[in-house]
Write a protein that holds these residues in place. Structure first.
Motif, mmCIF file in Angstrom:
data_model
loop_
_atom_site.group_PDB
_atom_site.id
_atom_site.type_symbol
_atom_site.label_atom_id
_atom_site.label_comp_id
_atom_site.label_asym_id
_atom_site.label_seq_id
_atom_site.Cartn_x
_atom_site.Cartn_y
_atom_site.Cartn_z
ATOM 1 N N MET A 1 14.176 64.770 -111.247
ATOM 2 C CA MET A 1 14.486 63.306 -110.761
ATOM 3 C C MET A 1 14.136 62.805 -109.596
ATOM 4 S SD MET A 1 18.507 62.949 -112.219
ATOM 5 C CE MET A 1 19.057 64.215 -110.990
ATOM 6 N N VAL A 2 13.659 61.519 -109.621
ATOM 7 C CA VAL A 2 13.664 60.663 -108.340
ATOM 8 C C VAL A 2 14.648 59.516 -108.367
ATOM 9 C CG1 VAL A 2 12.145 59.061 -107.111
ATOM 10 C CG2 VAL A 2 11.084 60.559 -108.636
ATOM 11 N N TRP A 3 15.340 59.598 -107.114
ATOM 12 C CA TRP A 3 16.473 58.838 -106.873
ATOM 13 C C TRP A 3 16.352 57.833 -105.527
ATOM 14 C CZ3 TRP A 3 18.368 60.740 -102.348
ATOM 15 C CH2 TRP A 3 18.119 62.481 -102.192
ATOM 16 N N VAL A 4 17.588 57.162 -105.462
ATOM 17 C CA VAL A 4 17.350 56.404 -104.035
ATOM 18 C C VAL A 4 19.084 56.179 -103.650
ATOM 19 C CG1 VAL A 4 17.375 54.061 -103.368
ATOM 20 C CG2 VAL A 4 15.497 54.905 -104.400
ATOM 21 N N ILE A 5 19.197 56.486 -102.393
ATOM 22 C CA ILE A 5 20.644 55.966 -101.686
ATOM 23 C C ILE A 5 20.228 54.759 -101.065
ATOM 24 C CG2 ILE A 5 22.386 56.795 -100.341
ATOM 25 C CD1 ILE A 5 21.497 59.607 -101.136
ATOM 26 N N THR A 6 20.706 53.778 -101.074
ATOM 27 C CA THR A 6 20.896 52.430 -100.601
ATOM 28 C C THR A 6 21.423 52.390 -99.199
ATOM 29 O OG1 THR A 6 22.891 51.324 -101.400
ATOM 30 C CG2 THR A 6 20.905 51.264 -102.822
ATOM 31 N N PRO A 7 21.123 51.685 -98.338
ATOM 32 C CA PRO A 7 21.861 51.644 -97.159
ATOM 33 C C PRO A 7 23.468 51.380 -97.228
ATOM 34 C CG PRO A 7 20.045 50.104 -96.831
ATOM 35 C CD PRO A 7 20.384 50.419 -98.356
ATOM 36 N N ASP A 8 23.745 51.021 -98.369
ATOM 37 C CA ASP A 8 25.608 50.917 -98.534
ATOM 38 C C ASP A 8 25.978 52.264 -99.052
ATOM 39 O OD1 ASP A 8 25.510 48.288 -97.522
ATOM 40 O OD2 ASP A 8 25.016 47.493 -99.570
ATOM 41 N N GLY A 9 25.102 53.222 -99.434
ATOM 42 C CA GLY A 9 25.706 54.574 -99.797
ATOM 43 C C GLY A 9 25.399 54.636 -101.472
ATOM 44 N N GLU A 10 25.021 53.428 -102.067
ATOM 45 C CA GLU A 10 25.037 53.445 -103.527
ATOM 46 C C GLU A 10 23.634 54.340 -104.056
ATOM 47 O OE1 GLU A 10 24.423 49.521 -103.830
ATOM 48 O OE2 GLU A 10 26.519 48.768 -103.247
ATOM 49 N N PHE A 11 23.804 55.185 -104.972
ATOM 50 C CA PHE A 11 22.987 55.886 -105.852
ATOM 51 C C PHE A 11 22.287 55.397 -106.840
ATOM 52 C CE2 PHE A 11 22.089 59.901 -108.381
ATOM 53 C CZ PHE A 11 21.421 60.644 -107.618
ATOM 54 N N LYS A 12 21.068 55.485 -107.154
ATOM 55 C CA LYS A 12 20.373 55.242 -108.368
ATOM 56 C C LYS A 12 19.454 55.956 -108.724
ATOM 57 C CE LYS A 12 17.389 51.296 -110.169
ATOM 58 N NZ LYS A 12 16.997 49.952 -110.065
ATOM 59 N N VAL A 13 18.953 56.401 -109.999
ATOM 60 C CA VAL A 13 18.129 57.139 -110.417
ATOM 61 C C VAL A 13 16.865 56.351 -110.968
ATOM 62 C CG1 VAL A 13 17.370 58.646 -112.226
ATOM 63 C CG2 VAL A 13 19.661 59.013 -111.127
#
Length: 344
Positions: free
Chosen positions: A255-267
């Motif tokens: 998987m490739v994912w992202v954690i935003t500056p607000d701490g949200e998680f998205k794949v």
């Protein structure tokens, strides 16, 4: 998890489409870590004992390490992930030499671009250093080294109760352990202002961060983003973009994912086999991981995704390193990566 991403975040509606990937390099072996330069050159860790140098025109050559002693190359499809020389995390030294975290020989090495190699260190406080996973150089020319485990065979560290990893700092005062009690310590990155150091806990299923003071000491350990990314997460490599998103990979679940500056998680990309990933995760929770279960996982365009690297002149190309592919997928992305210290 419900995503409430800010409207101005460049990756709000973005995903990685495998059909749009462009592939770089050929016949690579375990291209785990990738360094990009402004001129378009890529330097890629290679299990043959060194790095592959890939130029923008597609030409490439292997630069193998030259030691005083013979390099121990592992043999066999499985054992080459566990034995012999295993160049893993890479960084550029201030003079352009390549710093190599050798996951097989358990040391940090410095290699000239012509292959001449020296061992910088293989001990800390008079003891064997352990499994050297990654190295990062900061703006003050300090090195940050992650040690995954003290177990000789890293398969034994796929243990939900083991926390024997640590982070070491190397500067003009020598090498010092600055954080320990970590679960399968993997990549580390600083934010833009080098205020916080972020570290991946692969078997912890999360990212931690530490506040870094002027002396390079770490404080205020906390989880960044989700407490746990979910079953089969196994986060591995990370990199920031200029917006402040933390991009990362999950190794066995691809998987490739992202954690935003607000701490949200998205794949952004999920290529894992859910059945085989679940079988591995069930075994991990019961501390019974075997070679067979491990190697059943890994599929898609970059099996066992291990790292993310931003490159290209505008830092808007994303490269994926992996442990089992023979080339590197690349995409154009809507946000530039955070320039690394060598980017000038």
């Amino acid at each position: 998890m419900v995503i409430k991403m800010k409207a101005d975040n460049p990756i709000k509606d973005f995903v990685l489409d495998p059909s749009k990937a462009v592939f770089v390099g050929t016949d690579l072996q375990r291209p785990e870590c990738i360094l990009a330069e402004p001129n378009g050159d890529l330097w890629v860790a290679d299990a043959r004992g060194g790095v592959a140098h890939i130029k923008p025109d597609g030409s490439q050559k292997i630069i193998t390490q030259k030691y005083a002693d013979k390099i121990d190359h592992a043999s066999g499809e499985v054992m080459r992930y566990f034995e012999g020389t295993l160049p893993n995390g890479l960084a550029f030294a201030s003079n352009g030499d390549i710093l190599i975290s050798n996951f097989g020989t358990d040391c940090l090495e410095r290699m000239k671009r012509t292959g001449e190699t020296e061992i910088l260190f293989d001990t800390v406080n008079g003891k064997e250093i352990g499994k050297v996973n990654f190295v990062l150089r900061d703006s003050k020319d300090r090195l940050w080294i992650t040690i995954t485990t003290m177990r000789k065979n890293w398969l034994d560290a796929l243990d939900p109760n083991l926390a024997d990893g640590y982070i070491a700092r190397y500067d003009d005062r020598g090498i010092h352990i600055v954080a320990d009690g970590l679960m399968f310590t993997n990549e580390v990155r600083f934010d833009k202002n080098e205020e916080y150091l972020y570290v991946v806990q692969t078997t912890g299923g999360n990212v931690l961060r530490f506040r870094c003071d002027a002396n390079g000491d770490l404080h205020d350990r906390e989880i960044y983003g989700p407490t746990h990314m979910g079953k089969g997460a196994y986060p591995d490599g990370i990199a920031f973009d200029t917006y402040g998103n933390l991009w990362g990979t999950s190794v066995y679940s691809d998987m490739v994912w992202v954690i935003t500056p607000d701490g949200e998680f998205k794949v952004l990309l999920d290529e894992g086999d859910p059945v085989k990933v679940k079988a591995l995760d069930d075994a991990f929770r019961e501390n019974r991981v075997t070679y067979d279960l491990l190697f059943e996982t890994g599929r898609g365009i970059a099996p066992w995704m291990a790292s993310v690297t931003f490159g290209g002149k505008d830092l808007k190309k994303l490269y994926l390193g992996s442990l089992r592919a023979t080339n590197i997928p690349c995409w154009d992305v809507p946000v530039a990566g955070l320039p690394m210290v060598h980017w000038k």
